[in-house]
Motif scaffolding. Structure first.
Motif, mmCIF file in Angstrom:
data_model
loop_
_atom_site.group_PDB
_atom_site.id
_atom_site.type_symbol
_atom_site.label_atom_id
_atom_site.label_comp_id
_atom_site.label_asym_id
_atom_site.label_seq_id
_atom_site.Cartn_x
_atom_site.Cartn_y
_atom_site.Cartn_z
ATOM 1 N N SER A 1 36.690 36.791 43.100
ATOM 2 C CA SER A 1 35.828 36.186 42.074
ATOM 3 C C SER A 1 35.346 37.204 41.045
ATOM 4 C CB SER A 1 34.614 35.520 42.733
ATOM 5 O OG SER A 1 34.996 34.573 43.698
ATOM 6 N N PRO A 2 36.253 37.884 40.358
ATOM 7 C CA PRO A 2 35.819 38.895 39.388
ATOM 8 C C PRO A 2 35.018 38.308 38.241
ATOM 9 C CG PRO A 2 38.159 38.440 39.140
ATOM 10 C CD PRO A 2 37.722 37.769 40.406
ATOM 11 N N THR B 1 43.839 44.989 37.586
ATOM 12 C CA THR B 1 43.110 44.909 38.843
ATOM 13 C C THR B 1 41.712 45.451 38.600
ATOM 14 O OG1 THR B 1 45.126 45.179 40.174
ATOM 15 C CG2 THR B 1 43.021 45.663 41.248
ATOM 16 N N ILE B 2 40.721 44.609 38.795
ATOM 17 C CA ILE B 2 39.348 44.989 38.478
ATOM 18 C C ILE B 2 38.691 45.576 39.728
ATOM 19 C CG2 ILE B 2 37.104 44.179 37.649
ATOM 20 C CD1 ILE B 2 38.540 42.051 36.056
ATOM 21 N N GLU C 1 31.163 40.807 32.869
ATOM 22 C CA GLU C 1 31.324 41.401 31.534
ATOM 23 C C GLU C 1 32.700 42.021 31.370
ATOM 24 O OE1 GLU C 1 29.146 44.710 28.622
ATOM 25 O OE2 GLU C 1 28.130 43.996 30.440
ATOM 26 N N GLU C 2 33.138 42.797 32.361
ATOM 27 C CA GLU C 2 34.452 43.446 32.282
ATOM 28 C C GLU C 2 35.567 42.405 32.290
ATOM 29 O OE1 GLU C 2 37.203 46.628 34.821
ATOM 30 O OE2 GLU C 2 35.057 46.424 35.261
ATOM 31 N N TYR C 3 35.424 41.419 33.157
ATOM 32 C CA TYR C 3 36.425 40.365 33.274
ATOM 33 C C TYR C 3 36.567 39.596 31.964
ATOM 34 C CZ TYR C 3 38.336 35.805 34.736
ATOM 35 O OH TYR C 3 39.067 34.647 34.844
ATOM 36 N N GLY D 1 39.157 37.873 27.031
ATOM 37 C CA GLY D 1 38.968 37.622 25.605
ATOM 38 C C GLY D 1 39.922 38.444 24.745
ATOM 39 N N GLU D 2 40.126 39.699 25.098
ATOM 40 C CA GLU D 2 41.025 40.551 24.322
ATOM 41 C C GLU D 2 42.471 40.074 24.440
ATOM 42 O OE1 GLU D 2 40.298 44.526 25.657
ATOM 43 O OE2 GLU D 2 38.477 44.763 24.431
#
Length: 315
Positions: free
Chosen positions: A295-296, A288-289, A302-304, A309-310
Motif C-alpha cells: 500500500s505505498p 520500487t518504493i 507523497e513519493e508515490y 503524476g510525473e
C-alpha cells in the motif's frame, strides 16, 4: 480520516452481460472535468471482490495535476450490482472470469465517452486485470500503471508462503493448525492474519479509514472472491479455480503502451512476482518504493503520487 469526496460526483452506468440473466449497473465516481483536454485516469481496485474506497486518495492527482480520476466498483462488489446467486457454479458455470470485468470496463468507458483516450491504474488484482485488458490492445489506452500487481496468482501466492515462514513460530503453529482444521474464519486465525497484513499489506495501523471502508463493504458479500477461487476455502495461502491458474506470462509482450510498474518491499507483488512484466513489456519501467509494502499510496503517499503524476504527465 476518510478521503474527502468534495468536488466529485457519482452515478450508475448500465452494464449488459446476458449471462447474468438480469439488468446490471456499474457504480462510479468522478473527480475533475472529463471534458478537459487532460487524459482521464481510470482506477481499478483489487480483490477480486474488494471495492474502490481504499484507492480514493488518488484524487490527489486531480488536485495537483488536474487529471480527471474515475473510480468504480467491479461487478458483484461494493455499490455495483451484486450477484450472490452466481455463487453456484452449477447454475452459473464459467461466469467469473476476467472477461466479465473487461466488458464492464469497456462499457463504462463508452458510457463516460472517454473510450478514445484514457489511462489505467490498476492496484493488486486491478493491475492483474488491467494488464490482461491492455494486452488485448484496446483502442484509446494511452498509458498503464500496474501498482502492486503480480504477473500471476502463483507468483503472488509464492510470496505469501515465503512471508508465512518468517512469522514467529507460534504464529506459524496457529496457521498450521487452522489450515489442518480448515478454521480460517476463527478468531485466532484473524489475529495472526491481521499481523500478517500489518507486515505485508499495509504497515499503517490502525488501517486508514478508506481501507477499513473497503474491508467492511467487501465483507458484506464474498461471492466474487469465493466463486473465482481467490482463496481456497478461505485459505489465503492457496488459490483455486480461475484465479488459481491466472497468469499474464507470455502475453504481456503484446502490451504496447508505456507502462509503469510500482511495488514495495516484502509484499505480494515484490521481487520475481513482477519479473514477467519487466521481461516482456517493450516500454516498461519499475519503481520500487523503499519502506512500503502492498500500500505505498498510504505508506509513502507523497513519493508515490509524485511518481504516478510525473509518469502520467510526461510528454
Amino acid at each position: 480520516m476518510a478521503t474527502s469526496l468534495e468536488g466529485s460526483y457519482d452515478s450508475l452506468a448500465p452494464f449488459d452481460w446476458p449471462a447474468a440473466r438480469k439488468p446490471l449497473q456499474t457504480w462510479y465516481r468522478v473527480f475533475g472535468d472529463l471534458s478537459s483536454s487532460v487524459t482521464p485516469l481510470v482506477c481499478i481496485h483489487g480483490g477480486p471482490g474488494f471495492c474502490h474506497n481504499y484507492l480514493l486518495n488518488h484524487r490527489a492527482l486531480t488536485d495537483t495535476h488536474s487529471i480527471p480520476v474515475i473510480f468504480y466498483d467491479q461487478i458483484g462488489s461494493g455499490l455495483s450490482t451484486r450477484l450472490p446467486e452466481t455463487a453456484s457454479t452449477t447454475d452459473f458455470p464459467d461466469f467469473w472470469t476476467v472477461e466479465i470485468f473487461h466488458e464492464q470496463l469497456r462499457q463504462l468507458l463508452a458510457h463516460l465517452k472517454i473510450e478514445g483516450r484514457y489511462d489505467i491504474l490498476g492496484h493488486s488484482w486491478g493491475g492483474m486485470m488491467g494488464s490482461h485488458f491492455a494486452h488485448l490492445r484496446p483502442t484509446g489506452l494511452r498509458r498503464l500503471i500496474l501498482a502492486n500487481a503480480a504477473a500471476s496468482k502463483a507468483r503472488s501466492i509464492a510470496n505469501r508462503n515465503r512471508f508465512r515462514e518468517r512469522l514467529p513460530q507460534e504464529m506459524q503453529d496457529v496457521l498450521d493448525r487452522v489450515e489442518k482444521e480448515n478454521a480460517w474464519s476463527s478468531e485466532e486465525a484473524g489475529v495472526v492474519m491481521t499481523e500478517f497484513a500489518k507486515r505485508h499489506a499495509c504497515t499503517m495501523f490502525p488501517f486508514p479509514e478508506d481501507v477499513m471502508a473497503s474491508i467492511r463493504v467487501s465483507g458484506e458479500d464474498t461471492t466474487v472472491c469465493d466463486a473465482i477461487g481467490d482463496a481456497l476455502d478461505g485459505n489465503p495461502f492457496k488459490s483455486s479455480g480461475y484465479m488459481g491458474s491466472w497468469t499474464i506470462e507470455g502475453k504481456a509482450k503484446t502490451i504496447e503502451v508505456p507502462t509503469l510498474v510500482i511495488n514495495g518491499i516484502d509484499e505480494y507483488a515484490s521481487g520475481d512476482a513482477v519479473k514477467p512484466f519487466l521481461d516482456e513489456i517493450p516500454d516498461v519501467r519499475l519503481v520500487t518504493i523503499e519502506g512500503t509494502t502492498h500500500s505505498p499510496h498510504f505508506e509513502k503517499k507523497e513519493e508515490y503520487m509524485k511518481v504516478v503524476g510525473e509518469f502520467l504527465t510526461a510528454p
